[in-house]
Write a protein that holds these residues in place. Structure first.
Motif, PDB file in Angstrom:
ATOM      1  N   ALA A   6       0.914  -1.318   0.086  1.00  9.00           N
ATOM      2  CA  ALA A   6       0.041   0.007  -0.162  1.00  9.00           C
ATOM      3  C   ALA A   6       0.874   1.243  -0.085  1.00  9.00           C
ATOM      4  N   ASP A   7       2.116   1.287   0.725  1.00 12.26           N
ATOM      5  CA  ASP A   7       2.806   2.406   0.846  1.00 12.26           C
ATOM      6  C   ASP A   7       3.329   2.507  -0.707  1.00 12.26           C
ATOM      7  N   GLN A   8       3.997   1.625  -1.360  1.00 10.15           N
ATOM      8  CA  GLN A   8       4.549   1.606  -2.520  1.00 10.15           C
ATOM      9  C   GLN A   8       3.391   2.188  -3.687  1.00 10.15           C
ATOM     10  N   ILE A   9       2.139   1.795  -3.615  1.00  8.79           N
ATOM     11  CA  ILE A   9       1.067   2.290  -4.333  1.00  8.79           C
ATOM     12  C   ILE A   9       0.908   3.824  -3.994  1.00  8.79           C
ATOM     13  N   ARG A  10       1.003   4.077  -2.849  1.00 12.11           N
ATOM     14  CA  ARG A  10       0.966   5.629  -2.467  1.00 12.11           C
ATOM     15  C   ARG A  10       2.225   6.203  -3.239  1.00 12.11           C
ATOM     16  N   LEU A  11       3.216   5.640  -3.376  1.00 10.31           N
ATOM     17  CA  LEU A  11       4.434   6.348  -4.119  1.00 10.31           C
ATOM     18  C   LEU A  11       3.923   6.639  -5.266  1.00 10.31           C
ATOM     19  N   ASP A  13       1.192   7.635  -6.150  1.00  6.76           N
ATOM     20  CA  ASP A  13       0.352   8.837  -6.094  1.00  6.76           C
ATOM     21  C   ASP A  13       1.268  10.074  -6.148  1.00  6.76           C
ATOM     22  N   VAL A  14       2.261   9.955  -5.115  1.00 11.64           N
ATOM     23  CA  VAL A  14       3.134  10.933  -4.945  1.00 11.64           C
ATOM     24  C   VAL A  14       3.794  11.384  -6.493  1.00 11.64           C
ATOM     25  N   GLN A  15       4.224  10.220  -7.240  1.00 14.80           N
ATOM     26  CA  GLN A  15       4.889  10.397  -8.368  1.00 14.80           C
ATOM     27  C   GLN A  15       4.130  11.385  -9.270  1.00 14.80           C
ATOM     28  N   SER A  16       2.611  10.798  -9.348  1.00 15.28           N
ATOM     29  CA  SER A  16       1.602  11.570 -10.358  1.00 15.28           C
ATOM     30  C   SER A  16       1.380  12.906  -9.811  1.00 15.28           C
ATOM     31  N   LEU A  17       1.641  13.392  -8.456  1.00 17.06           N
ATOM     32  CA  LEU A  17       1.456  14.818  -8.194  1.00 17.06           C
ATOM     33  C   LEU A  17       2.941  15.514  -8.489  1.00 17.06           C
ATOM     34  N   ASP A  18       3.944  14.859  -8.341  1.00 22.66           N
ATOM     35  CA  ASP A  18       5.131  15.293  -8.907  1.00 22.66           C
ATOM     36  C   ASP A  18       5.330  15.684 -10.229  1.00 22.66           C
ATOM     37  N   VAL A  19       4.468  14.759 -11.038  1.00 26.62           N
ATOM     38  CA  VAL A  19       4.441  14.956 -12.534  1.00 26.62           C
ATOM     39  C   VAL A  19       3.683  16.329 -12.823  1.00 26.62           C
ATOM     40  N   ARG A  20       2.551  16.389 -12.179  1.00 29.64           N
ATOM     41  CA  ARG A  20       1.603  17.277 -12.224  1.00 29.64           C
ATOM     42  C   ARG A  20       2.509  18.856 -11.967  1.00 29.64           C
ATOM     43  N   LEU A  21       3.085  18.758 -10.939  1.00 25.49           N
ATOM     44  CA  LEU A  21       3.943  20.039 -10.457  1.00 25.49           C
ATOM     45  C   LEU A  21       4.915  20.422 -11.451  1.00 25.49           C
ATOM     46  N   ALA A 175       2.877  12.133   0.810  1.00 25.11           N
ATOM     47  CA  ALA A 175       4.009  11.841   1.100  1.00 25.11           C
ATOM     48  C   ALA A 175       4.329  11.654   2.604  1.00 25.11           C
ATOM     49  N   GLY A 176       3.631  12.240   3.425  1.00 26.55           N
ATOM     50  CA  GLY A 176       3.932  12.131   4.884  1.00 26.55           C
ATOM     51  C   GLY A 176       3.463  10.828   5.167  1.00 26.55           C
ATOM     52  N   SER A 177       2.593  10.023   4.159  1.00 28.24           N
ATOM     53  CA  SER A 177       2.153   8.690   4.768  1.00 28.24           C
ATOM     54  C   SER A 177       3.194   7.503   4.317  1.00 28.24           C
ATOM     55  N   VAL A 178       4.235   8.037   3.475  1.00 27.56           N
ATOM     56  CA  VAL A 178       5.022   7.168   3.026  1.00 27.56           C
ATOM     57  C   VAL A 178       6.195   6.985   3.935  1.00 27.56           C
ATOM     58  N   PRO A 179       6.659   5.680   4.067  1.00 30.31           N
ATOM     59  CA  PRO A 179       7.935   5.646   4.880  1.00 30.31           C
ATOM     60  C   PRO A 179       9.329   6.344   4.460  1.00 30.31           C
ATOM     61  N   ALA A 180       9.697   7.063   5.370  1.00 33.39           N
ATOM     62  CA  ALA A 180      10.737   7.975   5.118  1.00 33.39           C
ATOM     63  C   ALA A 180      11.934   7.466   4.223  1.00 33.39           C
ATOM     64  N   ASP A 181      12.443   6.323   4.447  1.00 32.88           N
ATOM     65  CA  ASP A 181      13.341   5.708   3.810  1.00 32.88           C
ATOM     66  C   ASP A 181      13.258   5.414   2.347  1.00 32.88           C
ATOM     67  N   LEU A 182      11.865   4.857   2.152  1.00 35.54           N
ATOM     68  CA  LEU A 182      11.227   4.727   0.894  1.00 35.54           C
ATOM     69  C   LEU A 182      11.198   5.930   0.085  1.00 35.54           C
ATOM     70  N   LEU A 183      10.664   7.025   0.809  1.00 37.62           N
ATOM     71  CA  LEU A 183      10.663   8.498   0.089  1.00 37.62           C
ATOM     72  C   LEU A 183      11.907   8.993  -0.185  1.00 37.62           C
ATOM     73  N   LYS A 184      12.936   8.796   0.667  1.00 37.65           N
ATOM     74  CA  LYS A 184      14.291   9.426   0.405  1.00 37.65           C
ATOM     75  C   LYS A 184      14.939   8.746  -0.765  1.00 37.65           C
ATOM     76  N   ARG A 241       4.778  -2.668  -8.351  1.00 34.88           N
ATOM     77  CA  ARG A 241       3.562  -4.044  -8.756  1.00 34.88           C
ATOM     78  C   ARG A 241       2.241  -3.614  -8.499  1.00 34.88           C
ATOM     79  N   THR A 242       1.372  -4.002  -9.482  1.00 40.54           N
ATOM     80  CA  THR A 242      -0.124  -3.899  -9.320  1.00 40.54           C
ATOM     81  C   THR A 242      -0.625  -5.273  -9.800  1.00 40.54           C
ATOM     82  N   SER A 243      -1.854  -5.379  -9.994  1.00 36.43           N
ATOM     83  CA  SER A 243      -2.522  -6.263 -10.558  1.00 36.43           C
ATOM     84  C   SER A 243      -2.448  -6.562 -11.922  1.00 36.43           C
ATOM     85  N   GLU A 244      -2.123  -5.287 -12.656  1.00 32.49           N
ATOM     86  CA  GLU A 244      -1.983  -5.248 -13.987  1.00 32.49           C
ATOM     87  C   GLU A 244      -0.387  -5.549 -14.637  1.00 32.49           C
ATOM     88  N   SER A 245       0.333  -6.030 -13.641  1.00 32.29           N
ATOM     89  CA  SER A 245       1.889  -6.007 -13.647  1.00 32.29           C
ATOM     90  C   SER A 245       2.215  -7.368 -14.829  1.00 32.29           C
TER      91      SER A 245
END
Length: 247
Positions: A6-11, A13-21, A175-184, A241-245
């Protein structure tokens, strides 16, 4: 590195927002008003230079006209004094009378020549004044266009900045809900890979580099635990990885 699926999936979401920025920043930088203002400002600079030159010419001809008119006045006054002496009968010597009459004739010619000079200068001054008026109007017109373009640019920037602020706030929350080491790790890779640090694995293809994974890589990922953070062997980005991988 391990992180819950779930944290990787949220990553993503963070990437999508960064692309939008990134898109918003590019849109802000690429607003057509920027090029319009730059072009108009160049035109305005050239027009102002021409206007200064025309104003200088008008000022010079004004001084030249004043000087020429003063010369005419001096000759006129001298001729009037000579005519007054002639009419007064104070000059009785035939030679002096002859000289006085010759001087009056000469002064009359001189006055005529100087009046021609005055007319010529007046024509040049009038042309310079018309040029000043024309350029002043053109400067005002271009400045008005610049002001309008500035207003449109500022309005567009305000709209973009507003959306960017909203996106940035959403990004901060997720991003605040993503583990710090993964976000780093994500931020590090994003800086190295043109703004894309994490990508979805879709039908055995990395959506970051658009390269299909080899059978060996697919098998290794298939064997990896669901909380293992896997990387693309081609681009090094985090593969989510998702169900579409297609695994």
């Amino acid at each position: 590195m391990n992180a819950a699926p779930a944290d990787q999936i949220r990553l993503l979401d963070v990437q999508s927002l960064d692309v939008r920025l990134q898109q918003l920043a590019h849109r802000r930088k690429s607003l057509p008003e920027h090029a319009e203002i730059e072009s108009l400002t160049k035109d305005l600079t050239q027009l102002r230079d021409l206007l200064v030159a025309a104003q200088t010419e008008e000022s010079d001809t004004a001084r030249e006209q004043t000087k020429a008119e003063q010369d005419v006045d001096q000759v006129r006054q001298r001729a009037a004094r000579d005519q007054q002496r002639l009419d007064s009968g104070a000059v009785t010597s035939p030679k002096d009378l002859e000289n006085l009459q010759k001087e009056i004739v000469s002064l009359a010619k001189r006055q005529g020549d100087l009046e021609d000079v005055v007319l010529e200068v007046m024509e040049r001054r009038e042309a310079a004044q018309e040029r000043v008026a024309e350029l002043t109007e053109r400067v005002g017109s271009v400045q008005a266009k610049i002001d309008d373009a500035n207003s449109r640019r500022d309005a567009a920037c305000q709209e973009i900045d507003g959306e960017a602020a909203t996106v940035a706030k959403d990004r901060e929350v997720i991003a605040g809900s993503v583990p710090a080491d993964l976000l780093k790790l994500y931020d590090k890779l994003r800086g190295q890979q043109g703004g894309i640090g994490a990508a979805k694995l879709y039908q055995r293809t990395c959506q970051g580099c658009r390269q299909e994974l080899s059978i060996t890589d697919v098998n290794e990922i298939r064997k990896a635990a669901s909380d293992t953070v896997v990387r693309c062997e081609n681009c090094g980005r985090i593969l989510v990885r998702t169900s579409e991988s297609g695994l």
